[in-house]
Design a protein around this motif. Sequence first.
Motif, PDB file in Angstrom:
ATOM      1  N   GLU A 195      16.516   7.667  -8.919  1.00  0.00           N
ATOM      2  CA  GLU A 195      16.147   6.263  -8.774  1.00  0.00           C
ATOM      3  C   GLU A 195      16.238   5.696  -7.354  1.00  0.00           C
ATOM      4  OE1 GLU A 195      18.725   7.237 -10.892  1.00  0.00           O
ATOM      5  OE2 GLU A 195      17.484   7.449 -12.669  1.00  0.00           O
ATOM      6  N   CYS A 196      16.879   6.370  -6.439  1.00  0.00           N
ATOM      7  CA  CYS A 196      17.189   5.759  -5.139  1.00  0.00           C
ATOM      8  C   CYS A 196      16.323   6.226  -3.978  1.00  0.00           C
ATOM      9  CB  CYS A 196      18.651   6.000  -4.806  1.00  0.00           C
ATOM     10  SG  CYS A 196      19.764   5.237  -5.984  1.00  0.00           S
ATOM     11  N   VAL A 197      15.277   6.997  -4.220  1.00  0.00           N
ATOM     12  CA  VAL A 197      14.407   7.446  -3.132  1.00  0.00           C
ATOM     13  C   VAL A 197      13.313   6.404  -2.937  1.00  0.00           C
ATOM     14  CG1 VAL A 197      12.849   9.253  -2.328  1.00  0.00           C
ATOM     15  CG2 VAL A 197      14.904   9.863  -3.615  1.00  0.00           C
ATOM     16  N   ARG A 198      13.090   6.017  -1.688  1.00  0.00           N
ATOM     17  CA  ARG A 198      12.061   5.020  -1.364  1.00  0.00           C
ATOM     18  C   ARG A 198      11.026   5.627  -0.423  1.00  0.00           C
ATOM     19  NH1 ARG A 198      16.800   2.466  -1.529  1.00  0.00           N
ATOM     20  NH2 ARG A 198      17.008   0.739  -2.979  1.00  0.00           N
ATOM     21  N   ALA A 199       9.803   5.130  -0.563  1.00  0.00           N
ATOM     22  CA  ALA A 199       8.711   5.547   0.316  1.00  0.00           C
ATOM     23  C   ALA A 199       8.277   4.360   1.165  1.00  0.00           C
ATOM     24  CB  ALA A 199       7.532   6.054  -0.506  1.00  0.00           C
ATOM     25  N   TYR A 200       8.195   4.581   2.453  1.00  0.00           N
ATOM     26  CA  TYR A 200       7.695   3.579   3.396  1.00  0.00           C
ATOM     27  C   TYR A 200       6.309   4.025   3.836  1.00  0.00           C
ATOM     28  CZ  TYR A 200      12.425   1.758   3.579  1.00  0.00           C
ATOM     29  OH  TYR A 200      13.637   1.207   3.249  1.00  0.00           O
ATOM     30  N   ILE A 201       5.319   3.192   3.488  1.00  0.00           N
ATOM     31  CA  ILE A 201       3.931   3.515   3.794  1.00  0.00           C
ATOM     32  C   ILE A 201       3.384   2.448   4.733  1.00  0.00           C
ATOM     33  CG2 ILE A 201       1.626   3.906   2.834  1.00  0.00           C
ATOM     34  CD1 ILE A 201       3.007   4.610   0.164  1.00  0.00           C
ATOM     35  N   PRO A 202       2.849   2.850   5.901  1.00  0.00           N
ATOM     36  CA  PRO A 202       2.281   1.854   6.825  1.00  0.00           C
ATOM     37  C   PRO A 202       1.217   1.000   6.135  1.00  0.00           C
ATOM     38  CG  PRO A 202       2.426   3.991   7.887  1.00  0.00           C
ATOM     39  CD  PRO A 202       2.758   4.206   6.424  1.00  0.00           C
ATOM     40  N   GLY A 203       1.233  -0.289   6.426  1.00  0.00           N
ATOM     41  CA  GLY A 203       0.263  -1.209   5.846  1.00  0.00           C
ATOM     42  C   GLY A 203       0.771  -1.924   4.602  1.00  0.00           C
ATOM     43  N   TYR A 204       1.906  -1.499   4.086  1.00  0.00           N
ATOM     44  CA  TYR A 204       2.514  -2.141   2.925  1.00  0.00           C
ATOM     45  C   TYR A 204       3.794  -2.834   3.374  1.00  0.00           C
ATOM     46  CZ  TYR A 204      -0.711   0.476  -0.007  1.00  0.00           C
ATOM     47  OH  TYR A 204      -1.839   0.988  -0.597  1.00  0.00           O
ATOM     48  N   ALA A 205       3.988  -4.066   2.911  1.00  0.00           N
ATOM     49  CA  ALA A 205       5.105  -4.892   3.372  1.00  0.00           C
ATOM     50  C   ALA A 205       6.466  -4.359   2.931  1.00  0.00           C
ATOM     51  CB  ALA A 205       4.931  -6.333   2.886  1.00  0.00           C
ATOM     52  N   LYS A 206       6.540  -3.828   1.716  1.00  0.00           N
ATOM     53  CA  LYS A 206       7.827  -3.392   1.179  1.00  0.00           C
ATOM     54  C   LYS A 206       7.797  -1.906   0.847  1.00  0.00           C
ATOM     55  CE  LYS A 206       7.835  -6.105  -2.355  1.00  0.00           C
ATOM     56  NZ  LYS A 206       8.184  -6.832  -3.579  1.00  0.00           N
ATOM     57  N   PRO A 207       8.972  -1.275   0.843  1.00  0.00           N
ATOM     58  CA  PRO A 207       9.014   0.129   0.410  1.00  0.00           C
ATOM     59  C   PRO A 207       8.805   0.237  -1.097  1.00  0.00           C
ATOM     60  CG  PRO A 207      11.235  -0.668   0.814  1.00  0.00           C
ATOM     61  CD  PRO A 207      10.298  -1.768   1.236  1.00  0.00           C
ATOM     62  N   PHE A 208       8.415   1.405  -1.544  1.00  0.00           N
ATOM     63  CA  PHE A 208       8.178   1.683  -2.955  1.00  0.00           C
ATOM     64  C   PHE A 208       9.257   2.619  -3.481  1.00  0.00           C
ATOM     65  CE2 PHE A 208       4.018   0.783  -1.171  1.00  0.00           C
ATOM     66  CZ  PHE A 208       3.485  -0.096  -2.093  1.00  0.00           C
ATOM     67  N   GLU A 209       9.670   2.399  -4.728  1.00  0.00           N
ATOM     68  CA  GLU A 209      10.543   3.352  -5.405  1.00  0.00           C
ATOM     69  C   GLU A 209       9.686   4.563  -5.765  1.00  0.00           C
ATOM     70  OE1 GLU A 209      13.855   3.010  -5.951  1.00  0.00           O
ATOM     71  OE2 GLU A 209      13.811   1.068  -4.939  1.00  0.00           O
ATOM     72  N   VAL A 210      10.218   5.746  -5.569  1.00  0.00           N
ATOM     73  CA  VAL A 210       9.480   6.970  -5.876  1.00  0.00           C
ATOM     74  C   VAL A 210       9.766   7.356  -7.317  1.00  0.00           C
ATOM     75  CG1 VAL A 210       9.161   9.400  -5.276  1.00  0.00           C
ATOM     76  CG2 VAL A 210       9.529   7.706  -3.477  1.00  0.00           C
ATOM     77  N   GLY A 211       8.696   7.633  -8.074  1.00  0.00           N
ATOM     78  CA  GLY A 211       8.840   7.951  -9.487  1.00  0.00           C
ATOM     79  C   GLY A 211       9.399   9.335  -9.740  1.00  0.00           C
ATOM     80  N   ASN A 212       8.900  10.328  -9.048  1.00  0.00           N
ATOM     81  CA  ASN A 212       9.435  11.675  -9.170  1.00  0.00           C
ATOM     82  C   ASN A 212       9.162  12.446  -7.891  1.00  0.00           C
ATOM     83  OD1 ASN A 212       6.911  13.187  -9.348  1.00  0.00           O
ATOM     84  ND2 ASN A 212       6.706  12.394 -11.413  1.00  0.00           N
ATOM     85  N   LEU A 213       9.896  13.518  -7.720  1.00  0.00           N
ATOM     86  CA  LEU A 213       9.813  14.329  -6.505  1.00  0.00           C
ATOM     87  C   LEU A 213       9.702  15.796  -6.861  1.00  0.00           C
ATOM     88  CD1 LEU A 213      12.981  12.842  -4.803  1.00  0.00           C
ATOM     89  CD2 LEU A 213      10.668  12.466  -3.997  1.00  0.00           C
ATOM     90  N   SER A 214       9.001  16.539  -6.023  1.00  0.00           N
ATOM     91  CA  SER A 214       9.025  17.996  -6.098  1.00  0.00           C
ATOM     92  C   SER A 214       8.942  18.505  -4.665  1.00  0.00           C
ATOM     93  CB  SER A 214       7.855  18.539  -6.925  1.00  0.00           C
ATOM     94  OG  SER A 214       6.660  18.552  -6.165  1.00  0.00           O
ATOM     95  N   LEU A 215       9.030  19.811  -4.519  1.00  0.00           N
ATOM     96  CA  LEU A 215       8.983  20.392  -3.182  1.00  0.00           C
ATOM     97  C   LEU A 215       7.646  20.114  -2.499  1.00  0.00           C
ATOM     98  CD1 LEU A 215      10.607  22.066  -1.175  1.00  0.00           C
ATOM     99  CD2 LEU A 215       9.585  24.116  -2.184  1.00  0.00           C
ATOM    100  N   LYS A 216       6.576  19.999  -3.273  1.00  0.00           N
ATOM    101  CA  LYS A 216       5.243  19.853  -2.690  1.00  0.00           C
ATOM    102  C   LYS A 216       4.588  18.493  -2.902  1.00  0.00           C
ATOM    103  CE  LYS A 216       4.883  24.015  -1.058  1.00  0.00           C
ATOM    104  NZ  LYS A 216       4.669  24.304   0.341  1.00  0.00           N
ATOM    105  N   GLY A 217       5.321  17.519  -3.495  1.00  0.00           N
ATOM    106  CA  GLY A 217       4.692  16.229  -3.693  1.00  0.00           C
ATOM    107  C   GLY A 217       5.600  15.238  -4.381  1.00  0.00           C
ATOM    108  N   CYS A 218       5.018  14.075  -4.680  1.00  0.00           N
ATOM    109  CA  CYS A 218       5.752  13.028  -5.387  1.00  0.00           C
ATOM    110  C   CYS A 218       4.754  12.072  -6.032  1.00  0.00           C
ATOM    111  CB  CYS A 218       6.693  12.273  -4.446  1.00  0.00           C
ATOM    112  SG  CYS A 218       5.890  11.227  -3.219  1.00  0.00           S
ATOM    113  N   PHE A 219       5.288  11.189  -6.871  1.00  0.00           N
ATOM    114  CA  PHE A 219       4.474  10.139  -7.475  1.00  0.00           C
ATOM    115  C   PHE A 219       5.110   8.810  -7.122  1.00  0.00           C
ATOM    116  CE2 PHE A 219       3.267   7.164 -10.820  1.00  0.00           C
ATOM    117  CZ  PHE A 219       1.881   7.276 -10.739  1.00  0.00           C
TER     118      PHE A 219
END
Length: 119
Positions: A13-37
């Motif tokens: 629950e505590c991983v966040r994604a910072y994407i340029p152009g978006y005001a706030k960070p996003f909570e990451v739904g799931n993670l793997s070695l090669k990607g995320c949602f």
Amino acid sequence: MRDRRKFPRFYYECVRAYIPGYAKPFEVGNLSLKGCFIPMENPPRPGTILNLELELPSIGRIPIRAIVMHQGGSGTRGAGLQFLEIEGGFHHVYAKFLKALQLIEEARNIYDELISSEE
């Protein structure tokens, strides 16, 4: 339906994604070695290349270059990302973080078994 993923997914629950152009960070739904949602209302179109940072709890942010593969499914809108590049030694840091998540998941399963056996 058969899961065709090559790498296990972890939900933390505590991983966040910072994407340029978006005001706030996003909570990451799931993670793997090669990607995320990343659940989000208006995800970028498939094929979009993103330069983002994942903030790993107790570690810090790691830079990642990714491509949007899909915009979600099963009612959840978002960006399904495939990682193209994790810069330098940060790939090793990320892999170690995922290994720690796997150990946490195993500990949680043991805990749940102990609790349910006491009931």
